[in-house]
Design a protein around this motif. Structure first.
Motif, PDB file in Angstrom:
ATOM      1  N   THR A 192      21.283 -72.437 -38.961  1.00 23.88           N
ATOM      2  CA  THR A 192      20.620 -72.019 -37.739  1.00 23.88           C
ATOM      3  C   THR A 192      20.377 -73.233 -36.870  1.00 23.88           C
ATOM      4  O   THR A 192      19.834 -74.223 -37.327  1.00 23.88           O
ATOM      5  CB  THR A 192      19.278 -71.354 -38.044  1.00 23.88           C
ATOM      6  OG1 THR A 192      19.536 -70.208 -38.844  1.00 23.88           O
ATOM      7  CG2 THR A 192      18.591 -70.932 -36.771  1.00 23.88           C
TER       8      THR A 192
ATOM      9  N   GLN B  32      21.622 -64.429 -32.814  1.00 20.56           N
ATOM     10  CA  GLN B  32      22.623 -65.471 -32.980  1.00 20.56           C
ATOM     11  C   GLN B  32      23.516 -65.174 -34.184  1.00 20.56           C
ATOM     12  O   GLN B  32      23.116 -64.476 -35.117  1.00 20.56           O
ATOM     13  CB  GLN B  32      21.980 -66.842 -33.142  1.00 20.56           C
ATOM     14  CG  GLN B  32      21.244 -67.061 -34.449  1.00 20.56           C
ATOM     15  CD  GLN B  32      20.621 -68.438 -34.527  1.00 20.56           C
ATOM     16  OE1 GLN B  32      20.056 -68.920 -33.539  1.00 20.56           O
ATOM     17  NE2 GLN B  32      20.724 -69.073 -35.676  1.00 20.56           N
TER      18      GLN B  32
ATOM     19  N   THR C 287      26.461 -67.229 -36.840  1.00 21.96           N
ATOM     20  CA  THR C 287      26.956 -68.529 -37.280  1.00 21.96           C
ATOM     21  C   THR C 287      28.014 -68.374 -38.365  1.00 21.96           C
ATOM     22  O   THR C 287      27.683 -68.133 -39.532  1.00 21.96           O
ATOM     23  CB  THR C 287      25.806 -69.409 -37.835  1.00 21.96           C
ATOM     24  OG1 THR C 287      24.763 -69.499 -36.878  1.00 21.96           O
ATOM     25  CG2 THR C 287      26.312 -70.810 -38.177  1.00 21.96           C
TER      26      THR C 287
ATOM     27  N   ASN D 285      20.538 -80.069 -36.763  1.00 21.33           N
ATOM     28  CA  ASN D 285      21.211 -79.259 -35.760  1.00 21.33           C
ATOM     29  C   ASN D 285      21.302 -79.995 -34.429  1.00 21.33           C
ATOM     30  O   ASN D 285      20.411 -80.781 -34.081  1.00 21.33           O
ATOM     31  CB  ASN D 285      20.451 -77.946 -35.558  1.00 21.33           C
ATOM     32  CG  ASN D 285      20.028 -77.337 -36.877  1.00 21.33           C
ATOM     33  OD1 ASN D 285      20.855 -77.091 -37.744  1.00 21.33           O
ATOM     34  ND2 ASN D 285      18.734 -77.128 -37.040  1.00 21.33           N
TER      35      ASN D 285
ATOM     36  N   THR E  56      27.048 -72.192 -34.080  1.00 21.06           N
ATOM     37  CA  THR E  56      26.176 -71.060 -33.745  1.00 21.06           C
ATOM     38  C   THR E  56      26.369 -70.622 -32.294  1.00 21.06           C
ATOM     39  O   THR E  56      26.390 -71.457 -31.391  1.00 21.06           O
ATOM     40  CB  THR E  56      24.713 -71.450 -33.966  1.00 21.06           C
ATOM     41  OG1 THR E  56      24.503 -71.694 -35.362  1.00 21.06           O
ATOM     42  CG2 THR E  56      23.772 -70.326 -33.526  1.00 21.06           C
TER      43      THR E  56
ATOM     44  N   ARG F 140      24.630 -68.005 -29.485  1.00 27.79           N
ATOM     45  CA  ARG F 140      23.457 -67.182 -29.171  1.00 27.79           C
ATOM     46  C   ARG F 140      23.784 -66.219 -28.042  1.00 27.79           C
ATOM     47  O   ARG F 140      24.545 -66.573 -27.132  1.00 27.79           O
ATOM     48  CB  ARG F 140      22.272 -68.059 -28.751  1.00 27.79           C
ATOM     49  CG  ARG F 140      21.769 -68.951 -29.855  1.00 27.79           C
ATOM     50  CD  ARG F 140      20.512 -69.713 -29.432  1.00 27.79           C
ATOM     51  NE  ARG F 140      20.229 -70.751 -30.380  1.00 27.79           N
ATOM     52  CZ  ARG F 140      20.809 -71.952 -30.378  1.00 27.79           C
ATOM     53  NH1 ARG F 140      21.669 -72.243 -29.436  1.00 27.79           N
ATOM     54  NH2 ARG F 140      20.513 -72.850 -31.289  1.00 27.79           N
TER      55      ARG F 140
END
Length: 281
Positions: free
Chosen positions: A18, A43, A45, A239, A278, A280
Protein backbone atom coordinates in the motif's frame (compact mmCIF):
# COMPACT_ATOMS: atom_id res chain seq x y z
CA UNK A 1 6.28 -14.58 -22.88
CA UNK A 2 8.88 -16.13 -20.61
CA UNK A 3 8.14 -17.24 -17.07
CA UNK A 4 9.73 -14.21 -15.45
CA UNK A 5 7.62 -11.86 -17.55
CA UNK A 6 4.48 -13.82 -16.67
CA UNK A 7 5.48 -13.73 -13.04
CA UNK A 8 5.85 -9.96 -13.12
CA UNK A 9 2.87 -9.04 -15.27
CA UNK A 10 0.48 -11.39 -13.44
CA UNK A 11 2.10 -10.53 -10.22
CA UNK A 12 3.42 -15.28 -6.79
CA UNK A 13 4.05 -17.90 -2.10
CA UNK A 14 1.98 -15.40 0.52
CA UNK A 15 3.48 -8.74 -0.80
CA UNK A 16 0.55 -6.63 0.02
CA UNK A 17 1.82 -3.15 -0.97
CA UNK A 18 0.00 0.00 0.00
CA UNK A 19 1.44 3.35 -1.02
CA UNK A 20 0.25 6.66 0.30
CA UNK A 21 0.07 10.11 -1.14
CA UNK A 22 2.18 12.77 0.56
CA UNK A 23 0.62 14.89 3.33
CA UNK A 24 -0.28 17.58 0.79
CA UNK A 25 -2.98 15.26 -0.68
CA UNK A 26 -4.40 13.32 2.27
CA UNK A 27 -7.86 12.46 0.83
CA UNK A 28 -6.22 10.17 -1.79
CA UNK A 29 -4.19 8.15 0.70
CA UNK A 30 -5.72 4.99 2.16
CA UNK A 31 -2.95 4.81 4.68
CA UNK A 32 -2.83 8.52 5.43
CA UNK A 33 -4.61 11.19 7.37
CA UNK A 34 -8.23 12.06 6.45
CA UNK A 35 -8.51 15.82 6.64
CA UNK A 36 -11.69 16.44 4.67
CA UNK A 37 -15.23 15.09 4.77
CA UNK A 38 -15.59 11.28 4.51
CA UNK A 39 -15.46 9.79 1.04
CA UNK A 40 -14.59 6.44 -0.53
CA UNK A 41 -10.92 5.83 -1.37
CA UNK A 42 -10.00 2.77 -3.48
CA UNK A 43 -6.74 1.31 -4.74
CA UNK A 44 -5.34 -1.79 -6.48
CA UNK A 45 -1.77 -3.11 -6.30
CA UNK A 46 -0.39 -5.90 -8.48
CA UNK A 47 2.97 -6.98 -7.07
CA UNK A 48 5.94 -9.27 -7.48
CA UNK A 49 6.94 -11.31 -4.42
CA UNK A 50 10.38 -12.96 -4.69
CA UNK A 51 9.52 -15.54 -2.04
CA UNK A 52 11.48 -18.59 -0.97
CA UNK A 53 9.56 -21.66 0.28
CA UNK A 54 10.46 -23.75 3.33
CA UNK A 55 8.52 -26.30 5.32
CA UNK A 56 6.91 -29.73 5.22
CA UNK A 57 4.19 -30.86 2.80
CA UNK A 58 2.14 -34.01 2.38
CA UNK A 59 0.21 -33.48 -0.87
CA UNK A 60 -1.86 -36.69 -0.58
CA UNK A 61 -3.64 -38.28 2.36
CA UNK A 62 -1.80 -41.55 1.85
CA UNK A 63 1.45 -39.91 0.84
CA UNK A 64 4.62 -39.27 2.77
CA UNK A 65 5.45 -35.89 4.29
CA UNK A 66 8.43 -34.33 2.56
CA UNK A 67 10.64 -31.42 3.58
CA UNK A 68 10.84 -28.50 1.17
CA UNK A 69 13.54 -25.83 0.99
CA UNK A 70 13.46 -23.83 -2.24
CA UNK A 71 14.97 -20.48 -3.08
CA UNK A 72 13.05 -17.99 -5.19
CA UNK A 73 14.98 -18.99 -8.32
CA UNK A 74 14.01 -22.64 -7.77
CA UNK A 75 10.35 -21.70 -7.26
CA UNK A 76 10.45 -19.55 -10.41
CA UNK A 77 12.00 -22.38 -12.44
CA UNK A 78 8.95 -24.60 -11.74
CA UNK A 79 6.38 -21.84 -12.20
CA UNK A 80 3.66 -22.11 -14.84
CA UNK A 81 1.66 -19.08 -13.70
CA UNK A 82 1.68 -16.82 -10.66
CA UNK A 83 -0.40 -13.83 -9.70
CA UNK A 84 -0.61 -11.47 -6.71
CA UNK A 85 -3.05 -8.65 -6.18
CA UNK A 86 -3.85 -6.36 -3.25
CA UNK A 87 -7.15 -4.40 -3.09
CA UNK A 88 -7.99 -1.76 -0.49
CA UNK A 89 -10.84 0.58 0.35
CA UNK A 90 -11.66 3.12 3.06
CA UNK A 91 -14.64 5.22 4.05
CA UNK A 92 -13.92 7.67 6.83
CA UNK A 93 -12.37 5.46 9.56
CA UNK A 94 -13.74 2.14 8.25
CA UNK A 95 -11.10 0.20 6.29
CA UNK A 96 -11.21 -2.90 4.09
CA UNK A 97 -8.51 -4.95 2.35
CA UNK A 98 -8.22 -8.04 0.19
CA UNK A 99 -5.12 -9.94 -0.82
CA UNK A 100 -5.07 -12.65 -3.51
CA UNK A 101 -2.38 -15.16 -4.43
CA UNK A 102 -2.48 -17.79 -7.19
CA UNK A 103 0.46 -20.12 -7.94
CA UNK A 104 0.61 -22.97 -10.45
CA UNK A 105 3.83 -25.03 -10.49
CA UNK A 106 5.03 -28.27 -12.08
CA UNK A 107 7.56 -30.49 -10.32
CA UNK A 108 10.53 -31.65 -12.36
CA UNK A 109 10.61 -35.16 -13.77
CA UNK A 110 12.24 -37.66 -11.42
CA UNK A 111 13.38 -41.20 -12.15
CA UNK A 112 15.29 -43.99 -10.46
CA UNK A 113 14.94 -47.14 -8.36
CA UNK A 114 12.55 -46.78 -5.42
CA UNK A 115 11.75 -48.60 -2.22
CA UNK A 116 8.35 -50.23 -1.82
CA UNK A 117 5.56 -47.66 -1.45
CA UNK A 118 2.02 -46.91 -2.54
CA UNK A 119 1.17 -44.40 -5.26
CA UNK A 120 -2.50 -43.41 -5.22
CA UNK A 121 -4.17 -44.43 -8.45
CA UNK A 122 -2.03 -47.48 -9.18
CA UNK A 123 -4.01 -49.80 -6.94
CA UNK A 124 -0.93 -51.86 -6.14
CA UNK A 125 2.11 -51.45 -3.93
CA UNK A 126 5.14 -50.52 -6.02
CA UNK A 127 7.75 -53.29 -5.56
CA UNK A 128 11.27 -52.48 -4.35
CA UNK A 129 13.62 -51.68 -7.23
CA UNK A 130 10.88 -50.29 -9.47
CA UNK A 131 11.80 -47.57 -11.91
CA UNK A 132 9.56 -44.50 -11.99
CA UNK A 133 9.15 -41.51 -14.27
CA UNK A 134 6.76 -38.84 -13.11
CA UNK A 135 5.84 -35.29 -12.28
CA UNK A 136 3.50 -33.47 -9.91
CA UNK A 137 1.46 -30.35 -10.68
CA UNK A 138 0.49 -28.17 -7.73
CA UNK A 139 -1.95 -25.25 -7.59
CA UNK A 140 -2.28 -22.95 -4.59
CA UNK A 141 -4.87 -20.21 -4.09
CA UNK A 142 -5.02 -17.91 -1.06
CA UNK A 143 -7.42 -15.04 -0.36
CA UNK A 144 -7.28 -12.80 2.72
CA UNK A 145 -10.26 -10.56 3.51
CA UNK A 146 -9.99 -8.01 6.34
CA UNK A 147 -12.11 -5.20 7.69
CA UNK A 148 -11.47 -2.84 10.55
CA UNK A 149 -11.45 0.59 12.12
CA UNK A 150 -8.88 3.39 12.19
CA UNK A 151 -8.40 3.99 15.91
CA UNK A 152 -5.73 6.69 15.42
CA UNK A 153 -5.84 9.18 12.55
CA UNK A 154 -3.54 12.19 12.52
CA UNK A 155 -1.05 13.77 10.06
CA UNK A 156 1.96 11.96 11.59
CA UNK A 157 0.63 8.49 12.30
CA UNK A 158 -2.36 6.22 11.60
CA UNK A 159 -3.23 2.94 13.29
CA UNK A 160 -5.86 0.41 12.13
CA UNK A 161 -7.26 -2.60 13.98
CA UNK A 162 -8.33 -5.43 11.66
CA UNK A 163 -10.22 -8.71 11.67
CA UNK A 164 -11.25 -11.20 9.00
CA UNK A 165 -10.51 -14.55 7.37
CA UNK A 166 -7.90 -16.24 5.18
CA UNK A 167 -8.97 -18.94 2.72
CA UNK A 168 -6.59 -21.59 1.35
CA UNK A 169 -7.12 -24.07 -1.48
CA UNK A 170 -4.35 -26.53 -2.46
CA UNK A 171 -4.69 -28.99 -5.37
CA UNK A 172 -2.08 -31.57 -6.41
CA UNK A 173 -1.94 -34.04 -9.29
CA UNK A 174 0.69 -36.74 -9.81
CA UNK A 175 1.29 -38.54 -13.10
CA UNK A 176 3.76 -41.43 -12.98
CA UNK A 177 4.96 -44.34 -15.07
CA UNK A 178 6.35 -47.32 -13.14
CA UNK A 179 8.25 -50.25 -14.62
CA UNK A 180 9.02 -53.55 -12.83
CA UNK A 181 8.98 -57.23 -13.90
CA UNK A 182 6.29 -58.05 -11.32
CA UNK A 183 3.80 -55.36 -12.44
CA UNK A 184 4.97 -54.58 -15.94
CA UNK A 185 4.71 -51.04 -17.32
CA UNK A 186 2.01 -48.91 -15.68
CA UNK A 187 1.01 -45.27 -16.02
CA UNK A 188 -1.53 -43.56 -13.81
CA UNK A 189 -2.63 -40.13 -12.62
CA UNK A 190 -4.14 -39.18 -9.30
CA UNK A 191 -5.28 -35.86 -7.85
CA UNK A 192 -6.45 -34.52 -4.51
CA UNK A 193 -7.36 -31.07 -3.21
CA UNK A 194 -8.12 -29.64 0.20
CA UNK A 195 -9.30 -26.28 1.55
CA UNK A 196 -9.71 -24.46 4.84
CA UNK A 197 -10.55 -21.10 6.45
CA UNK A 198 -8.58 -19.32 9.18
CA UNK A 199 -9.96 -16.49 11.34
CA UNK A 200 -7.57 -13.55 11.70
CA UNK A 201 -6.89 -10.50 13.84
CA UNK A 202 -4.34 -7.88 12.89
CA UNK A 203 -3.12 -4.30 12.85
CA UNK A 204 -1.62 -1.83 10.39
CA UNK A 205 0.38 1.37 10.91
CA UNK A 206 1.27 4.12 8.46
CA UNK A 207 3.89 6.86 8.93
CA UNK A 208 4.40 9.66 6.36
CA UNK A 209 8.01 10.80 5.89
CA UNK A 210 9.55 13.79 4.16
CA UNK A 211 8.25 14.58 0.70
CA UNK A 212 6.58 11.72 -1.15
CA UNK A 213 7.99 8.90 1.02
CA UNK A 214 6.09 6.91 3.64
CA UNK A 215 6.45 3.76 5.73
CA UNK A 216 3.87 1.07 6.39
CA UNK A 217 3.81 -2.11 8.46
CA UNK A 218 1.08 -4.73 8.81
CA UNK A 219 0.72 -7.99 10.74
CA UNK A 220 -1.98 -10.59 11.38
CA UNK A 221 -2.29 -13.86 13.28
CA UNK A 222 -4.96 -16.55 13.44
CA UNK A 223 -5.92 -20.15 12.83
CA UNK A 224 -6.30 -21.34 16.44
CA UNK A 225 -7.07 -24.87 15.25
CA UNK A 226 -10.25 -23.80 13.45
CA UNK A 227 -8.57 -24.27 10.08
CA UNK A 228 -4.82 -24.43 10.43
CA UNK A 229 -3.14 -24.89 13.80
CA UNK A 230 -1.87 -21.34 13.35
CA UNK A 231 -1.05 -18.82 10.67
CA UNK A 232 0.56 -15.38 10.64
CA UNK A 233 1.87 -12.83 8.19
CA UNK A 234 3.96 -9.68 8.47
CA UNK A 235 5.04 -7.04 6.00
CA UNK A 236 6.93 -3.77 6.01
CA UNK A 237 7.32 -1.43 3.05
CA UNK A 238 8.68 1.95 2.08
CA UNK A 239 6.49 3.78 -0.42
CA UNK A 240 7.02 6.57 -2.93
CA UNK A 241 4.22 8.60 -4.56
CA UNK A 242 4.71 9.76 -8.16
CA UNK A 243 1.27 11.35 -8.63
CA UNK A 244 -2.02 11.43 -6.75
CA UNK A 245 -3.02 8.23 -8.55
CA UNK A 246 0.26 6.33 -8.92
CA UNK A 247 2.85 5.13 -6.41
CA UNK A 248 5.37 2.32 -5.88
CA UNK A 249 6.56 0.35 -2.88
CA UNK A 250 9.46 -1.89 -1.91
CA UNK A 251 9.33 -4.11 1.16
CA UNK A 252 9.57 -7.53 2.75
CA UNK A 253 6.80 -10.04 3.46
CA UNK A 254 6.56 -13.33 5.31
CA UNK A 255 3.57 -15.70 5.39
CA UNK A 256 3.44 -18.75 7.67
CA UNK A 257 0.79 -21.47 7.86
CA UNK A 258 0.76 -24.78 9.78
CA UNK A 259 -2.06 -27.03 8.55
CA UNK A 260 -2.25 -30.74 9.50
CA UNK A 261 -5.68 -32.38 9.14
CA UNK A 262 -7.00 -35.68 7.78
CA UNK A 263 -3.61 -36.75 6.47
CA UNK A 264 -2.93 -33.51 4.60
CA UNK A 265 0.08 -31.51 5.78
CA UNK A 266 0.86 -27.99 4.63
CA UNK A 267 3.37 -26.46 7.04
CA UNK A 268 5.19 -23.75 5.10
CA UNK A 269 6.88 -20.37 5.34
CA UNK A 270 6.95 -18.06 2.33
CA UNK A 271 9.27 -15.07 2.75
CA UNK A 272 11.16 -12.59 0.63
CA UNK A 273 11.34 -9.07 -0.80
CA UNK A 274 8.45 -7.57 -2.76
CA UNK A 275 7.77 -4.66 -5.10
CA UNK A 276 4.42 -3.26 -6.17
CA UNK A 277 2.77 -0.54 -8.23
CA UNK A 278 -0.41 1.06 -6.81
CA UNK A 279 -3.21 2.75 -8.76
CA UNK A 280 -5.79 4.85 -6.91
CA UNK A 281 -9.23 5.69 -8.27
Amino acid sequence: MNRLATFAVLPLCWISSTCAAPPSAPPDALGGYQATKPDWALQATPFLWAASLRGSISPFQRGSTVDVDKSFSEVLDKLNLGGFLDLRARYDRVVFSGNLMYVDTTGGHASGPLSAFQIPGFGVTIPPGSHIDGKMDSTQFMATLLGGYRVMDNPDFTFDLLGGIRFWHVANEITATVTHPLIGHRTASYSEDFSWFDPLVGARIFVPLNGAFSLQSEADIGGAGIGSDYTWSVLASINYTFTGNLSASVGYKALKVDYDHHGHVYDTLLSGPAIGITWRF
